[in-house]
Motif scaffolding. Sequence first.
Motif, PDB file in Angstrom:
ATOM      1  N   GLN A 203       0.200  -4.521  14.896  1.00 28.80           N
ATOM      2  CA  GLN A 203      -0.982  -3.888  14.310  1.00 28.80           C
ATOM      3  C   GLN A 203      -0.593  -2.871  13.237  1.00 28.80           C
ATOM      4  O   GLN A 203      -1.265  -2.757  12.211  1.00 28.80           O
ATOM      5  CB  GLN A 203      -1.801  -3.209  15.406  1.00 28.80           C
ATOM      6  CG  GLN A 203      -2.540  -4.174  16.322  1.00 28.80           C
ATOM      7  CD  GLN A 203      -3.159  -3.477  17.526  1.00 28.80           C
ATOM      8  OE1 GLN A 203      -2.673  -2.436  17.986  1.00 28.80           O
ATOM      9  NE2 GLN A 203      -4.234  -4.046  18.045  1.00 28.80           N
ATOM     10  N   MET A 204       0.500  -2.145  13.474  1.00 27.80           N
ATOM     11  CA  MET A 204       0.951  -1.181  12.486  1.00 27.80           C
ATOM     12  C   MET A 204       1.384  -1.882  11.202  1.00 27.80           C
ATOM     13  O   MET A 204       1.052  -1.444  10.089  1.00 27.80           O
ATOM     14  CB  MET A 204       2.090  -0.324  13.030  1.00 27.80           C
ATOM     15  CG  MET A 204       2.570   0.741  12.054  1.00 27.80           C
ATOM     16  SD  MET A 204       3.677   1.975  12.777  1.00 27.80           S
ATOM     17  CE  MET A 204       5.122   0.967  13.112  1.00 27.80           C
ATOM     18  N   ALA A 205       2.126  -2.980  11.340  1.00 23.61           N
ATOM     19  CA  ALA A 205       2.562  -3.735  10.170  1.00 23.61           C
ATOM     20  C   ALA A 205       1.360  -4.235   9.374  1.00 23.61           C
ATOM     21  O   ALA A 205       1.326  -4.137   8.137  1.00 23.61           O
ATOM     22  CB  ALA A 205       3.448  -4.906  10.599  1.00 23.61           C
ATOM     23  N   GLU A 206       0.365  -4.758  10.087  1.00 20.65           N
ATOM     24  CA  GLU A 206      -0.826  -5.268   9.412  1.00 20.65           C
ATOM     25  C   GLU A 206      -1.610  -4.142   8.748  1.00 20.65           C
ATOM     26  O   GLU A 206      -2.171  -4.322   7.658  1.00 20.65           O
ATOM     27  CB  GLU A 206      -1.693  -6.027  10.413  1.00 20.65           C
ATOM     28  CG  GLU A 206      -1.040  -7.330  10.890  1.00 20.65           C
ATOM     29  CD  GLU A 206      -1.781  -7.980  12.038  1.00 20.65           C
ATOM     30  OE1 GLU A 206      -2.634  -7.284  12.659  1.00 20.65           O
ATOM     31  OE2 GLU A 206      -1.507  -9.158  12.328  1.00 20.65           O
ATOM     32  N   MET A 207      -1.651  -2.977   9.384  1.00 21.47           N
ATOM     33  CA  MET A 207      -2.334  -1.823   8.792  1.00 21.47           C
ATOM     34  C   MET A 207      -1.651  -1.396   7.497  1.00 21.47           C
ATOM     35  O   MET A 207      -2.316  -1.092   6.499  1.00 21.47           O
ATOM     36  CB  MET A 207      -2.350  -0.659   9.790  1.00 21.47           C
ATOM     37  CG  MET A 207      -3.080   0.597   9.307  1.00 21.47           C
ATOM     38  SD  MET A 207      -2.024   1.740   8.347  1.00 21.47           S
ATOM     39  CE  MET A 207      -0.892   2.314   9.608  1.00 21.47           C
ATOM     40  N   VAL A 208      -0.311  -1.365   7.502  1.00 26.60           N
ATOM     41  CA  VAL A 208       0.429  -0.959   6.311  1.00 26.60           C
ATOM     42  C   VAL A 208       0.180  -1.939   5.157  1.00 26.60           C
ATOM     43  O   VAL A 208      -0.044  -1.527   4.009  1.00 26.60           O
ATOM     44  CB  VAL A 208       1.934  -0.846   6.622  1.00 26.60           C
ATOM     45  CG1 VAL A 208       2.737  -0.590   5.349  1.00 26.60           C
ATOM     46  CG2 VAL A 208       2.175   0.281   7.618  1.00 26.60           C
ATOM     47  N   ILE A 209       0.196  -3.232   5.449  1.00 23.32           N
ATOM     48  CA  ILE A 209      -0.091  -4.235   4.417  1.00 23.32           C
ATOM     49  C   ILE A 209      -1.510  -4.061   3.897  1.00 23.32           C
ATOM     50  O   ILE A 209      -1.766  -4.080   2.680  1.00 23.32           O
ATOM     51  CB  ILE A 209       0.099  -5.660   4.973  1.00 23.32           C
ATOM     52  CG1 ILE A 209       1.585  -5.958   5.218  1.00 23.32           C
ATOM     53  CG2 ILE A 209      -0.514  -6.692   4.021  1.00 23.32           C
ATOM     54  CD1 ILE A 209       2.421  -6.067   3.971  1.00 23.32           C
ATOM     55  N   ARG A 210      -2.455  -3.874   4.801  1.00 25.36           N
ATOM     56  CA  ARG A 210      -3.868  -3.753   4.409  1.00 25.36           C
ATOM     57  C   ARG A 210      -4.112  -2.515   3.546  1.00 25.36           C
ATOM     58  O   ARG A 210      -4.820  -2.572   2.541  1.00 25.36           O
ATOM     59  CB  ARG A 210      -4.743  -3.694   5.670  1.00 25.36           C
ATOM     60  CG  ARG A 210      -6.237  -3.608   5.377  1.00 25.36           C
ATOM     61  CD  ARG A 210      -7.048  -3.619   6.649  1.00 25.36           C
ATOM     62  NE  ARG A 210      -6.798  -2.443   7.485  1.00 25.36           N
ATOM     63  CZ  ARG A 210      -6.132  -2.451   8.624  1.00 25.36           C
ATOM     64  NH1 ARG A 210      -5.621  -3.574   9.098  1.00 25.36           N
ATOM     65  NH2 ARG A 210      -5.955  -1.327   9.320  1.00 25.36           N
ATOM     66  N   GLU A 211      -3.535  -1.393   3.928  1.00 21.45           N
ATOM     67  CA  GLU A 211      -3.813  -0.123   3.249  1.00 21.45           C
ATOM     68  C   GLU A 211      -2.940   0.102   2.017  1.00 21.45           C
ATOM     69  O   GLU A 211      -3.382   0.756   1.067  1.00 21.45           O
ATOM     70  CB  GLU A 211      -3.624   1.043   4.230  1.00 21.45           C
ATOM     71  CG  GLU A 211      -4.588   1.036   5.404  1.00 21.45           C
ATOM     72  CD  GLU A 211      -6.027   1.309   4.989  1.00 21.45           C
ATOM     73  OE1 GLU A 211      -6.228   1.972   3.944  1.00 21.45           O
ATOM     74  OE2 GLU A 211      -6.948   0.855   5.700  1.00 21.45           O
ATOM     75  N   PHE A 212      -1.705  -0.432   2.029  1.00 17.27           N
ATOM     76  CA  PHE A 212      -0.765  -0.071   0.966  1.00 17.27           C
ATOM     77  C   PHE A 212      -0.118  -1.264   0.268  1.00 17.27           C
ATOM     78  O   PHE A 212       0.649  -1.080  -0.674  1.00 17.27           O
ATOM     79  CB  PHE A 212       0.334   0.843   1.537  1.00 17.27           C
ATOM     80  CG  PHE A 212      -0.194   2.078   2.195  1.00 17.27           C
ATOM     81  CD1 PHE A 212      -0.655   3.142   1.429  1.00 17.27           C
ATOM     82  CD2 PHE A 212      -0.260   2.182   3.585  1.00 17.27           C
ATOM     83  CE1 PHE A 212      -1.156   4.286   2.032  1.00 17.27           C
ATOM     84  CE2 PHE A 212      -0.759   3.323   4.198  1.00 17.27           C
ATOM     85  CZ  PHE A 212      -1.215   4.382   3.422  1.00 17.27           C
ATOM     86  N   GLY A 213      -0.428  -2.493   0.727  1.00 18.38           N
ATOM     87  CA  GLY A 213       0.115  -3.672   0.069  1.00 18.38           C
ATOM     88  C   GLY A 213      -0.392  -3.789  -1.360  1.00 18.38           C
ATOM     89  O   GLY A 213      -1.480  -3.305  -1.693  1.00 18.38           O
ATOM     90  N   GLN A 214       0.388  -4.465  -2.194  1.00 16.91           N
ATOM     91  CA  GLN A 214       0.062  -4.492  -3.616  1.00 16.91           C
ATOM     92  C   GLN A 214      -0.402  -5.860  -4.118  1.00 16.91           C
ATOM     93  O   GLN A 214      -1.368  -5.946  -4.878  1.00 16.91           O
ATOM     94  CB  GLN A 214       1.293  -4.063  -4.427  1.00 16.91           C
ATOM     95  CG  GLN A 214       1.822  -2.682  -4.051  1.00 16.91           C
ATOM     96  CD  GLN A 214       3.154  -2.376  -4.722  1.00 16.91           C
ATOM     97  OE1 GLN A 214       3.345  -2.642  -5.899  1.00 16.91           O
ATOM     98  NE2 GLN A 214       4.094  -1.833  -3.945  1.00 16.91           N
ATOM     99  N   ASP A 215       0.253  -6.929  -3.691  1.00 13.71           N
ATOM    100  CA  ASP A 215      -0.050  -8.220  -4.316  1.00 13.71           C
ATOM    101  C   ASP A 215       0.210  -9.382  -3.364  1.00 13.71           C
ATOM    102  O   ASP A 215       1.149 -10.157  -3.547  1.00 13.71           O
ATOM    103  CB  ASP A 215       0.785  -8.382  -5.587  1.00 13.71           C
ATOM    104  CG  ASP A 215       0.372  -9.614  -6.387  1.00 13.71           C
ATOM    105  OD1 ASP A 215      -0.789 -10.052  -6.247  1.00 13.71           O
ATOM    106  OD2 ASP A 215       1.216 -10.138  -7.136  1.00 13.71           O
ATOM    107  N   GLY A 216      -0.602  -9.475  -2.319  1.00 15.10           N
ATOM    108  CA  GLY A 216      -0.524 -10.633  -1.435  1.00 15.10           C
ATOM    109  C   GLY A 216       0.603 -10.604  -0.424  1.00 15.10           C
ATOM    110  O   GLY A 216       0.938 -11.646   0.159  1.00 15.10           O
ATOM    111  N   GLU A 217       1.213  -9.437  -0.170  1.00 14.56           N
ATOM    112  CA  GLU A 217       2.253  -9.362   0.861  1.00 14.56           C
ATOM    113  C   GLU A 217       1.644  -9.680   2.220  1.00 14.56           C
ATOM    114  O   GLU A 217       0.442  -9.516   2.446  1.00 14.56           O
ATOM    115  CB  GLU A 217       2.895  -7.975   0.897  1.00 14.56           C
ATOM    116  CG  GLU A 217       3.639  -7.589  -0.362  1.00 14.56           C
ATOM    117  CD  GLU A 217       2.735  -6.875  -1.361  1.00 14.56           C
ATOM    118  OE1 GLU A 217       3.266  -6.341  -2.340  1.00 14.56           O
ATOM    119  OE2 GLU A 217       1.501  -6.858  -1.159  1.00 14.56           O
TER     120      GLU A 217
END
Length: 270
Positions: A203-217
């Motif tokens: 869940q933490m990994a998904e939160m980081v991607i959702r909030e701070f991801g840049q281009d489809g990570e």
Amino acid sequence: MKFVVAHLGENDLKLDAHLDYIIHPAAVTQSKQMVSDPVGTIKTAVNGTEEILRFAVKHQVKAVVYVSSMEVYGQFNSEAKVTEEELGFVDLTSARSCYPESKRMCELLCTAYSDEYGLNVKVARLAQTFGAGVLPAENRVFAQFARSVIQGKDIVLHTEGKSEGNYVYTADAIKALLFLLLNGKTKQAYNVSNEDNHMTIRQMAEMVIREFGQDGEKVVVDIPNENMGYAPDTHMWLDNSKLRSLGWKPTKNMIESYRNLIDWLITIEH
């Protein structure tokens, strides 16, 4: 101010200056080192802590805070929040257990020194702490996640990410340690956590991607054959009401903590 270098556990601590307070956080904290050198991990914790406690008695300090860990709780599978009075299972056939079991022994040493020598010592059981101020070499999972999004890469998990994590912002944890020096009760242990910052690794990994991801990570699971020394999966939610009842409270949620961490890493690494 004096800066003293000493090899704890080898009777090497020499300091003649007057001391009022001691915060003792010294321990092996890298999982790979725990599994490659479990004997050294135990000796550093137990022998080093006893040297600090002897030193505190000799110098008649006003208070000591021993920095323990949420890992003392061992493996837990509980839907209810976990208070300081509960302990889970620690597998003594696993070398990785050198860390939680030695932390338990150090807490008992604190109790023994308090009973036998009247030492005013309290225990802080820290959740995972992170945020601005981590060292450049920091490589724990939260730093790996932050670096991945900074670099525009996928977040790669080396486990299924099912273990539940308890987190607290670094500055909030530091305030808790200072707070306990003055307000904690002798021989008592206190969970230092932010109850709102509770989630699985996935869940933490998904939160980081959702909030701070840049281009489809995305989040990718890639489990290696090598023993990475990770703690076993646990399902535990730390209750911080005992510490909050003294007047302390956390201030930073997970998104704020990660935002500050990412800004910090960009500053020191670029």
